[in-house]
Every structure is written in structure tokens, then in C-alpha cells.
Design a protein around this motif. Structure first.
Motif, short mmCIF file in Angstrom:
data_model
loop_
_atom_site.label_atom_id
_atom_site.label_comp_id
_atom_site.label_asym_id
_atom_site.label_seq_id
_atom_site.Cartn_x
_atom_site.Cartn_y
_atom_site.Cartn_z
N UNK A 73 0.82 -1.20 0.00
CA UNK A 73 0.00 0.00 0.00
C UNK A 73 0.85 1.25 0.00
N UNK A 74 0.64 2.11 1.00
CA UNK A 74 1.38 3.37 1.09
C UNK A 74 2.66 3.24 1.90
N UNK A 75 3.01 2.04 2.32
CA UNK A 75 4.23 1.83 3.11
C UNK A 75 5.19 0.91 2.36
N UNK A 76 6.47 1.14 2.57
CA UNK A 76 7.46 0.25 1.99
C UNK A 76 8.55 -0.03 3.02
N UNK A 77 8.94 -1.28 3.11
CA UNK A 77 10.01 -1.68 4.03
C UNK A 77 11.28 -1.85 3.22
N UNK A 78 12.31 -1.10 3.59
CA UNK A 78 13.60 -1.15 2.90
C UNK A 78 14.58 -1.90 3.78
N UNK A 79 14.96 -3.11 3.35
CA UNK A 79 15.93 -3.92 4.09
C UNK A 79 17.30 -3.72 3.48
N UNK A 80 18.25 -3.30 4.30
CA UNK A 80 19.61 -3.03 3.84
C UNK A 80 20.56 -4.01 4.52
N UNK A 81 21.37 -4.67 3.70
CA UNK A 81 22.35 -5.63 4.22
C UNK A 81 23.76 -5.10 3.97
N UNK A 82 24.34 -4.40 4.97
CA UNK A 82 25.72 -3.94 4.80
C UNK A 82 26.68 -5.13 4.87
N UNK A 128 18.57 8.35 3.63
CA UNK A 128 18.49 7.85 2.24
C UNK A 128 17.25 6.99 2.04
N UNK A 129 16.91 6.20 3.04
CA UNK A 129 15.72 5.36 2.94
C UNK A 129 14.47 6.23 2.88
N UNK A 130 14.43 7.28 3.69
CA UNK A 130 13.28 8.19 3.63
C UNK A 130 13.17 8.83 2.25
N UNK A 131 14.31 9.14 1.64
CA UNK A 131 14.27 9.73 0.31
C UNK A 131 13.73 8.75 -0.72
N UNK A 143 6.60 7.81 -3.35
CA UNK A 143 5.37 8.30 -2.75
C UNK A 143 4.83 7.30 -1.74
N UNK A 144 5.72 6.88 -0.85
CA UNK A 144 5.37 5.91 0.19
C UNK A 144 6.09 6.28 1.48
N UNK A 145 5.60 5.79 2.58
CA UNK A 145 6.27 5.96 3.86
C UNK A 145 7.23 4.79 4.04
N UNK A 146 8.53 5.11 4.16
CA UNK A 146 9.55 4.06 4.17
C UNK A 146 10.05 3.76 5.58
#
Length: 414
Positions: free
Chosen positions: A365-374, A389-392, A398-401
Motif C-alpha cells: 500500500x502506502x508503506x514500503x520496508x527497505x531492508x539493507x544488508x551492509x 536515504x531510505x526516507x528519500x 510516494x510511500x512511507x519508508x
């Protein structure tokens, strides 16, 4: 004495010129951002939107789509896309979604089609992947491309509608279902769709519901092919230089010998000049540097490399084109972030100027989960910047990250 360029210097200039060191100011035309990259890979449109958005302040996916389709952005309705309204919107676009470098789908600035659509058809091709009884002859290919351009002039057609028009203009042979594709057989004419796009006879139009449509980009006067190729080399070296003919050939999916000859012609004409680049091996260079090329006179490099963390999506132009790849993807990154040595199959985390991890985003929907693996430990400052950067990325889409730091479990290009 030949100028020696370190990897950090080359990376700093490339990132500066691609709006990665500092994003383009608010109000910068989207086409200017794409032009700085030369082209934006757009097989997955959301990835193209992120590629552009992270390079420009305030740009969202809506801005990118408006640049591609004008007022006729992809529609969820079932109304015809071949209406006068939809075709008129194509005439006002600043970006074209079509087949670009390597025969893959890209966004190209509409104003630069005279170069692209002369240079790309002038790149020598191989025999192709199909059996002799499936291939089309050169004359048949020309007939198909001409038929595509004629059918799409002033119209937006689905693939089936376009196929009917092509067969009507060429003959039943073009419609023979002999081309293996995705556990199916496609009609013969589709094997030259990329050629039609590269020559300016075809581009993607606004969606018709869930169906992709094609149309013809705005008419233009093509450059002479030799001139277009020279300009493409200069543009490539401006964005990604110093680089070798082999780097250029890999980026373009061209023959190495042909690229070497092209660089030789430009060098003899005084249009490009030699430098030494760290990481380029050449016979007799004991310090790990070798001959590479820049545009003649373009020998100023930033004093300091860029610092910080950045997120680049699938097939981002920088991750694909910046060479030597072994230095951009050092150590564990070469195994984790590449697929069989091919760049772009994973979204990547840059720490300073090298790949240092992968990431993946899952939208609901309006949310997105950004998984980062350093691939290494991030400092507290880097973690804070990663959150920004994730917020950007969320703003672009056009989603809440939401940021999650952990293992990315999806495979390449998932």
C-alpha cells in the motif's frame, strides 16, 4: 608525461557528474538528470524512478512518469490508448521509454534521440541467438522496422494490434510463431522490436489498463551515424571516463575490436586523449594502472572523493557503467552484489565510492520496508545517513519508508 588518475579521483568525478555527490537542485528538468547518466535502465519502471529521484531534490515518481507520458501517464482504465488525447501527450514528452543500450529498455531524453537513433543502429551486431530458420534477413528486418514505424505513427497499439498491422504490411511470414520466448513461441517479427526502438520507429506508450502499448516517438532528423557514434563516445567518457574501449564495448554490448577501432579514430582526430587509470591492467605497468581515455582537455578531477552512504536501485546506470568493476565491487561485494559478474541484478549500498552492501524494498500500500544488508559495520553517523536515504527512496516512490538493517533474502532481480 601521461596523467595518472586514481580510482578515488575517477569515482569522485563520475559521482559529481551524475548528481550522486550532490543531487540536482530543485526544479532541474528530469530529462537533464537522465542525460547526465546518458540513459536510465527502465525494464522495471520503479527502479528507473528511484535512479532519477535520488539524484534530484524534490523529484518523485509522478515527475518521472509525467516526463515519459506527459498527460497520458499509465492508466488503470480499459479505455483505448490510441485516442487523439493519448497520442497528443506523447508529442509533449521530455523522456522516451524505448530500447536503448544493450537492446534493453531505457529512458532516453527525447531531445537526444537524433544521436541515439543514429548511433545504436550503427553498432555492429552479431548473428543473434536464434536458429537460422527463425532469423529474419536484413531486408526482412528493414521491412519490419518500416512497418512498425508506419503502423505506430499517430497511434498507440497493444502488441497484438501491432502484430496484426506488421503482418498486413509485410506478409504472413512475419507472423510465423517460431521465436522461442518464455516457454512460448512468439511471431517472427518480434525479434527486431529492439531494433525498431533503437532506430526511432517505436517507443512505449501509456498503458491501456494492464496492457502495454507502443507508439512512435516525436519525429526528428537523425544525425549522420559516424557523427552520432563520435558524440556517444564523448558523452560516455564525460560521464564515465576515464575508460577503455573494452569498458565502452561492455556497456554497449558491442564487439571489442570495433570499439578499439572507434577509439583509435577519435584519438587520431584529437577528440580524446590518454591517461593512466588505477585498476586498468596493461603490459608493463607494475603499479596497477594502464591506459584509459578521457575527452580531450577534460583532465580536471575533484581533489576529494565523496563520502557518505547512498542507495542505488536495480540496474542503476552508475553501478552498471563505472569501471573497473573489480574496484567498484571490492572484496565480498563482488560475490554478494553481482550475479555471475553482471552488475544491476541487486540494488546496492554505496559507502563512500564503492559498493558495500545490497538492499531490497517491499511495498504494501502506502508503506514500503527497505531492508539493507551492509557487508561491513556501519558507524552511527552512517546509520543515521542511511535512514535519511531510505526516507528519500520512500519520497520518490510516494510511500512511507521503514528501514530494516538485516539480511536480504531475495535473489537477484527479485
Amino acid at each position: 608525461m601521461t596523467l595518472r588518475i586514481t580510482w578515488e579521483q575517477a569515482s569522485a568525478r563520475r559521482m559529481e557528474r551524475q548528481f550522486l555527490a550532490n543531487p540536482a537542485p530543485e526544479g532541474t528538468p528530469v530529462a537533464d538528470v537522465v542525460s547526465a547518466m546518458l540513459a536510465t535502465h527502465a525494464q522495471v519502471l520503479s527502479a528507473a524512478e528511484v535512479s532519477v529521484g535520488v539524484r534530484a531534490i524534490g523529484v518523485t515518481r509522478a515527475d518521472v512518469r509525467a516526463a515519459v507520458w506527459g498527460d497520458g501517464s499509465p492508466s488503470s482504465s480499459e479505455e483505448t490508448a490510441s485516442s487523439t488525447e493519448s497520442v497528443s501527450s506523447v508529442k509533449s514528452i521530455s523522456l522516451v521509454k524505448t530500447y536503448g543500450p544493450r537492446g534493453t529498455v531505457h529512458l532516453l531524453p527525447a531531445r537526444e534521440l537524433p544521436m541515439w537513433c543514429s548511433a545504436l543502429p550503427a553498432v555492429p551486431g552479431g548473428a543473434g541467438p536464434f536458429a537460422p530458420d527463425v532469423r529474419v534477413t536484413e531486408e526482412q528486418a528493414r521491412q519490419i522496422v518500416a512497418a512498425i514505424g508506419d503502423a505506430l505513427d499517430g497511434a498507440c497499439l497493444t502488441i497484438d494490434e501491432l502484430g496484426d498491422e506488421v503482418v498486413a504490411r509485410t506478409g504472413p511470414w512475419a507472423g510465423d510463431r517460431v521465436m522461442p520466448a518464455f516457454q512460448d513461441l512468439w511471431p517472427r517479427w518480434r525479434q527486431v522490436m529492439h531494433r525498431a526502438g533503437q532506430s526511432g520507429a517505436l517507443c512505449f506508450g501509456p498503458n491501456r489498463g494492464r496492457k502495454v502499448t507502443y507508439t512512435r516517438p516525436p519525429h526528428f532528423a537523425p544525425q549522420p551515424p559516424a557523427e552520432a557514434l563520435r558524440e556517444l563516445v564523448r558523452r560516455y567518457l564525460h560521464a564515465y571516463g576515464p575508460a577503455t574501449p573494452a569498458h565502452f564495448a561492455k556497456w554497449l554490448a558491442a564487439q571489442g575490436g570495433w570499439a578499439t577501432g572507434l577509439f583509435r579514430e577519435l584519438a587520431e582526430a584529437g577528440e580524446i586523449e590518454e591517461v593512466e587509470l588505477e585498476g586498468v591492467t596493461s603490459k608493463g605497468s607494475g603499479d596497477g594502472s594502464g591506459v584509459a581515455w578521457v575527452v580531450a582537455g577534460d583532465t580536471v578531477f575533484p581533489a576529494e572523493p565523496p563520502r557518505g552512504v547512498r542507495l542505488l536501485p536495480y540496474f542503476d546506470a552508475y553501478a552498471v557503467a563505472a569501471q573497473p568493476r573489480e574496484l567498484l565491487f571490492p572484496g565480498a561485494a563482488y560475490q554478494r552484489a553481482l550475479a555471475g559478474g553482471q552488475a544491476g541484478n541487486f540494488p546496492v549500498l554505496l559507502v563512500d565510492w564503492v559498493v558495500a552492501g545490497v538492499w531490497h524494498q517491499r511495498r504494501r500500500g502506502r508503506r514500503t520496508t527497505v531492508t539493507v544488508e551492509p557487508l561491513g559495520r556501519l558507524t552511527a553517523r552512517q546509520e543515521r545517513e542511511l535512514g535519511e536515504r531510505v526516507r528519500r527512496v520512500g519520497e520518490v516512490l510516494e510511500a512511507e519508508a521503514e528501514l530494516v538493517i538485516g539480511e536480504v533474502t531475495t535473489g537477484p532481480h527479485a
